[in-house]
Design a protein around this motif. Structure first.
Motif, PDB file in Angstrom:
ATOM      1  N   ASN A  95     -58.241  71.055 -11.066  1.00  0.00           N
ATOM      2  CA  ASN A  95     -57.521  69.868 -10.127  1.00  0.00           C
ATOM      3  C   ASN A  95     -57.186  70.463  -8.794  1.00  0.00           C
ATOM      4  N   VAL A  96     -57.032  71.812  -8.781  1.00  0.00           N
ATOM      5  CA  VAL A  96     -56.941  72.357  -7.432  1.00  0.00           C
ATOM      6  C   VAL A  96     -58.059  72.101  -6.739  1.00  0.00           C
ATOM      7  N   LEU A  97     -59.111  72.857  -7.153  1.00  0.00           N
ATOM      8  CA  LEU A  97     -60.522  72.470  -6.451  1.00  0.00           C
ATOM      9  C   LEU A  97     -60.482  71.054  -5.953  1.00  0.00           C
ATOM     10  N   GLU A  98     -60.345  70.110  -6.915  1.00  0.00           N
ATOM     11  CA  GLU A  98     -60.752  68.698  -6.795  1.00  0.00           C
ATOM     12  C   GLU A  98     -59.888  68.059  -5.440  1.00  0.00           C
ATOM     13  N   SER A  99     -58.535  68.306  -5.733  1.00  0.00           N
ATOM     14  CA  SER A  99     -57.717  67.726  -4.411  1.00  0.00           C
ATOM     15  C   SER A  99     -57.865  68.709  -3.234  1.00  0.00           C
ATOM     16  N   ASN A 100     -58.145  69.703  -2.982  1.00  0.00           N
ATOM     17  CA  ASN A 100     -58.518  70.498  -1.723  1.00  0.00           C
ATOM     18  C   ASN A 100     -59.963  69.807  -1.406  1.00  0.00           C
ATOM     19  N   THR A 101     -61.180  69.762  -2.192  1.00  0.00           N
ATOM     20  CA  THR A 101     -62.334  69.154  -1.854  1.00  0.00           C
ATOM     21  C   THR A 101     -62.069  67.698  -1.320  1.00  0.00           C
ATOM     22  N   ARG A 102     -61.384  66.987  -1.919  1.00  0.00           N
ATOM     23  CA  ARG A 102     -61.095  65.642  -1.272  1.00  0.00           C
ATOM     24  C   ARG A 102     -60.430  65.477  -0.138  1.00  0.00           C
ATOM     25  N   PHE A 103     -59.444  66.513   0.133  1.00  0.00           N
ATOM     26  CA  PHE A 103     -58.977  66.589   1.388  1.00  0.00           C
ATOM     27  C   PHE A 103     -59.985  66.995   2.475  1.00  0.00           C
ATOM     28  N   ILE A 104     -60.625  68.032   2.189  1.00  0.00           N
ATOM     29  CA  ILE A 104     -61.592  68.675   3.206  1.00  0.00           C
ATOM     30  C   ILE A 104     -62.695  67.356   3.415  1.00  0.00           C
ATOM     31  N   ASN A 105     -63.215  66.582   2.445  1.00  0.00           N
ATOM     32  CA  ASN A 105     -64.183  65.534   2.691  1.00  0.00           C
ATOM     33  C   ASN A 105     -63.735  64.182   3.492  1.00  0.00           C
ATOM     34  N   ASN A 106     -62.253  64.435   3.584  1.00  0.00           N
ATOM     35  CA  ASN A 106     -61.869  63.289   4.351  1.00  0.00           C
ATOM     36  C   ASN A 106     -61.302  63.813   5.796  1.00  0.00           C
ATOM     37  N   ASN A 107     -61.668  65.062   5.826  1.00  0.00           N
ATOM     38  CA  ASN A 107     -61.325  65.676   7.296  1.00  0.00           C
ATOM     39  C   ASN A 107     -62.459  66.630   7.575  1.00  0.00           C
ATOM     40  N   LYS A 108     -63.653  65.712   7.991  1.00  0.00           N
ATOM     41  CA  LYS A 108     -64.889  66.346   8.271  1.00  0.00           C
ATOM     42  C   LYS A 108     -64.825  67.567   9.390  1.00  0.00           C
ATOM     43  N   THR A 109     -63.942  67.445  10.346  1.00  0.00           N
ATOM     44  CA  THR A 109     -63.982  68.707  11.311  1.00  0.00           C
ATOM     45  C   THR A 109     -63.030  69.674  10.822  1.00  0.00           C
ATOM     46  N   LEU A 110     -62.431  69.796   9.925  1.00  0.00           N
ATOM     47  CA  LEU A 110     -61.675  70.741   9.532  1.00  0.00           C
ATOM     48  C   LEU A 110     -62.423  72.083   9.047  1.00  0.00           C
ATOM     49  N   ARG A 111     -62.076  73.169   9.513  1.00  0.00           N
ATOM     50  CA  ARG A 111     -62.377  74.630   8.960  1.00  0.00           C
ATOM     51  C   ARG A 111     -61.768  75.050   7.874  1.00  0.00           C
ATOM     52  N   VAL A 112     -62.396  75.638   6.755  1.00  0.00           N
ATOM     53  CA  VAL A 112     -61.715  76.136   5.583  1.00  0.00           C
ATOM     54  C   VAL A 112     -62.105  77.719   5.515  1.00  0.00           C
ATOM     55  N   VAL A 113     -61.035  78.466   5.274  1.00  0.00           N
ATOM     56  CA  VAL A 113     -61.319  79.700   5.087  1.00  0.00           C
ATOM     57  C   VAL A 113     -60.673  80.050   3.598  1.00  0.00           C
ATOM     58  N   ILE A 114     -61.664  80.794   2.802  1.00  0.00           N
ATOM     59  CA  ILE A 114     -60.974  81.098   1.639  1.00  0.00           C
ATOM     60  C   ILE A 114     -60.943  82.418   1.530  1.00  0.00           C
ATOM     61  N   GLU A 174     -50.006  87.643  -9.509  1.00  0.00           N
ATOM     62  CA  GLU A 174     -49.929  87.006  -8.433  1.00  0.00           C
ATOM     63  C   GLU A 174     -50.659  87.347  -7.290  1.00  0.00           C
ATOM     64  N   ASN A 175     -51.162  88.512  -7.350  1.00  0.00           N
ATOM     65  CA  ASN A 175     -52.240  89.070  -6.217  1.00  0.00           C
ATOM     66  C   ASN A 175     -53.598  88.810  -6.488  1.00  0.00           C
ATOM     67  N   ARG A 176     -53.961  88.634  -7.727  1.00  0.00           N
ATOM     68  CA  ARG A 176     -55.409  88.387  -7.907  1.00  0.00           C
ATOM     69  C   ARG A 176     -55.634  86.935  -7.877  1.00  0.00           C
ATOM     70  N   ARG A 177     -56.104  86.599  -6.483  1.00  0.00           N
ATOM     71  CA  ARG A 177     -56.155  84.925  -6.351  1.00  0.00           C
ATOM     72  C   ARG A 177     -57.237  84.903  -4.932  1.00  0.00           C
ATOM     73  N   SER A 178     -57.489  83.725  -4.800  1.00  0.00           N
ATOM     74  CA  SER A 178     -58.092  83.099  -3.564  1.00  0.00           C
ATOM     75  C   SER A 178     -57.266  82.160  -3.014  1.00  0.00           C
ATOM     76  N   ASP A 179     -56.979  82.454  -1.835  1.00  0.00           N
ATOM     77  CA  ASP A 179     -56.112  81.203  -1.112  1.00  0.00           C
ATOM     78  C   ASP A 179     -57.125  80.238  -0.329  1.00  0.00           C
ATOM     79  N   ILE A 180     -56.884  79.015  -0.242  1.00  0.00           N
ATOM     80  CA  ILE A 180     -57.770  78.243   0.580  1.00  0.00           C
ATOM     81  C   ILE A 180     -56.816  77.840   1.900  1.00  0.00           C
ATOM     82  N   ASN A 181     -57.292  77.959   2.745  1.00  0.00           N
ATOM     83  CA  ASN A 181     -56.670  78.067   4.127  1.00  0.00           C
ATOM     84  C   ASN A 181     -57.372  77.130   5.015  1.00  0.00           C
ATOM     85  N   TYR A 182     -56.635  76.286   5.876  1.00  0.00           N
ATOM     86  CA  TYR A 182     -57.160  75.074   6.774  1.00  0.00           C
ATOM     87  C   TYR A 182     -56.989  75.699   8.125  1.00  0.00           C
ATOM     88  N   ARG A 183     -57.933  75.289   9.070  1.00  0.00           N
ATOM     89  CA  ARG A 183     -57.693  75.836  10.398  1.00  0.00           C
ATOM     90  C   ARG A 183     -58.209  74.672  11.181  1.00  0.00           C
TER      91      ARG A 183
END
Length: 183
Positions: A95-114, A174-183
């Motif tokens: 669900n985290v992947l799907e909601s973030n993917t949906r947001f990115i696909n609705n904002n085509k000019t957004l840059r994403v840093v994982i 808590e430290n074993r993670r990947s963070d999805i950041n928007y720029r």
């Protein structure tokens, strides 16, 4: 001619060593297991949740808006947590992947840093490589869900950017993670 052949052999051996150092025995191209064979026990890091998945992500319709994600509001949850010494995305983070993917696909000019991260255990180089594999796994999952690859960058901080301080399982989880950041 003998020096040239030795040099060529050395270059080939170096490439093979480099590729095998980054290799993993975890196959990423296998289909996702059925939900009946997957066991998850919670959504918090370190909860003991397990997944028999190998990082595969099923196709979903990412064009529909959900109640949590509008075209202008990024999802609240943007971290994906991993088990110790693993870069397999657990089913509980679908669900985290799907909601973030949906947001990115609705904002085509957004840059994403994982940003891939690890706990403090292990050497610097090993943790940088593991963090990169975690970031790449999230990037790959998002591209499979429809995000253009050129819109996402995967980087690793290894153990250099902890979310939680401490030398116990709770902090490590808590430290074993990947963070999805928007720029």
């Amino acid at each position: 001619m003998n020096i040239s052949r030795s040099f060529s052999t050395l270059i080939i051996a170096a490439h093979i060593a480099l590729l095998s150092a980054c290799a993993s025995n975890i196959p990423l191209d296998e289909p996702a297991p059925s939900s009946s064979s997957t066991s998850t026990q919670g959504n918090t890091p370190g909860s003991g949740a397990t997944s028999t998945g190998v990082g595969s992500v099923a196709r979903v319709d990412t064009t529909q808006n959900s109640a949590n994600t509008t075209a202008k509001t990024p999802p609240v949850q943007r971290s994906i947590y991993f088990d110790y010494d693993s870069f397999v995305i657990k089913d509980e983070y679908k669900n985290v992947l799907e909601s973030n993917t949906r947001f990115i696909n609705n904002n085509k000019t957004l840059r994403v840093v994982i940003e891939g991260n690890t706990d403090e255990r292990g050497g610097r180089e090993y943790n940088l490589a593991l963090g990169q594999k975690r970031a790449e796994a999230v990037k790959r999952a998002m591209t499979l869900l429809g995000v253009p690859e050129n819109q996402i960058e995967a980087i690793s901080f290894g153990k250099e950017k902890p979310k939680a301080m401490g030398s116990n399982e709770a902090a490590w989880a808590e430290n074993r993670r990947s963070d999805i950041n928007y720029r």
